[in-house]
Scaffold this active site. Structure first.
Site, short mmCIF file in Angstrom:
data_model
loop_
_atom_site.label_atom_id
_atom_site.label_comp_id
_atom_site.label_asym_id
_atom_site.label_seq_id
_atom_site.Cartn_x
_atom_site.Cartn_y
_atom_site.Cartn_z
N HIS A 189 54.27 14.18 31.06
CA HIS A 189 55.09 13.27 31.18
C HIS A 189 55.17 12.00 30.65
O HIS A 189 55.44 11.85 29.68
CB HIS A 189 55.81 12.83 32.53
N LYS B 298 63.43 22.35 44.53
CA LYS B 298 61.94 22.71 44.52
C LYS B 298 61.11 21.93 45.91
O LYS B 298 61.98 20.77 46.42
CB LYS B 298 61.50 21.40 43.58
N ARG C 261 58.46 21.92 26.27
CA ARG C 261 57.00 22.68 26.56
C ARG C 261 57.72 24.07 25.58
O ARG C 261 57.02 24.31 24.26
CB ARG C 261 56.06 22.86 27.40
N SER D 80 53.41 19.82 36.95
CA SER D 80 53.47 19.85 37.78
C SER D 80 52.94 20.51 39.10
O SER D 80 52.44 20.47 39.27
CB SER D 80 54.37 19.13 38.72
#
Ligand code: ADP
Length: 164
Positions: free
Chosen positions: A19, A43, A92, A130
């Site tokens: 991040h 999430k 990514r 994460s």
């Protein structure tokens, strides 16, 4: 001249070096980047919004062009409210692209004047998420070097078996 402000939204549960890499790259283009912590209903969070904000603030305290905030509801409404002009997101791997494209197009439909900018992460952060960090720490593995110190400390408190 109007300052160009970008918002980097996310769950940041917790903030990772991936991040931070995107936010710092964003500062090459924008005058200010606001890290905006939102709740993703898909999430299950480990940390509260308050805990996330404290960790992020500690990690970016030395850079006056980075701010930390929280938002609820529509991201585009928040962006208009604070006078920002862009959304900053990181990419990514190819698998990020599908969801990011959908999000960007939905946000464009909701507000055509706000652009989404995608920045490519550093090679070292390609596998960092994460979710991966939490799973590794919970099982006792070291995540040193993948998250800023403030997040490492918090993960250690939460998972005392985590190696350092
Ligand atoms: P969200 O729940 O909205 O996906 P995240 O906190 O998981 O929020 O991610 C916020 C943004 O940061 C997303 O654009 C995501 O692709 C990006 N991101 C997450 N990890 C990395 C990383 N290692 N490198 C680059 N970008 C990343």
């Amino acid at each position: 001249m109007n300052k160009k402000i970008a918002v980097c939204p996310g769950s940041f549960d917790p903030i990772t070096n991936g991040h931070l890499d995107i936010v710092r790259r964003g500062l090459c283009v924008f005058d200010k980047v606001i890290i905006a912590v939102g709740h993703n209903p898909l999430k299950k969070d480990l940390f509260t919004t308050e805990e996330k904000v404290v960790m992020i603030r500690e990690s970016v305290v030395s850079n006056t062009r980075i701010e930390v905030d929280t938002f609820e509801g529509l991201l585009v409404d928040y962006i208009i409210k604070i006078g920002a002009c862009a959304i900053l997101r990181g990419l990514r791997v190819i698998s990020d692209f599908e969801l990011e494209l959908q999000l960007a197009l939905m946000n464009r439909r909701l507000c055509p004047t706000i652009e989404t900018f995608f920045l490519m992460t550093d090679f070292n952060n390609l596998f960092v998420s994460s979710t991966m960090v939490k799973a590794t720490a919970a099982a006792g593995g070291s995540v040193e070097g993948l998250v800023p110190d403030a997040a490492l400390k918090k993960l250690q408190e939460r998972f005392p078996i985590m190696k350092v």
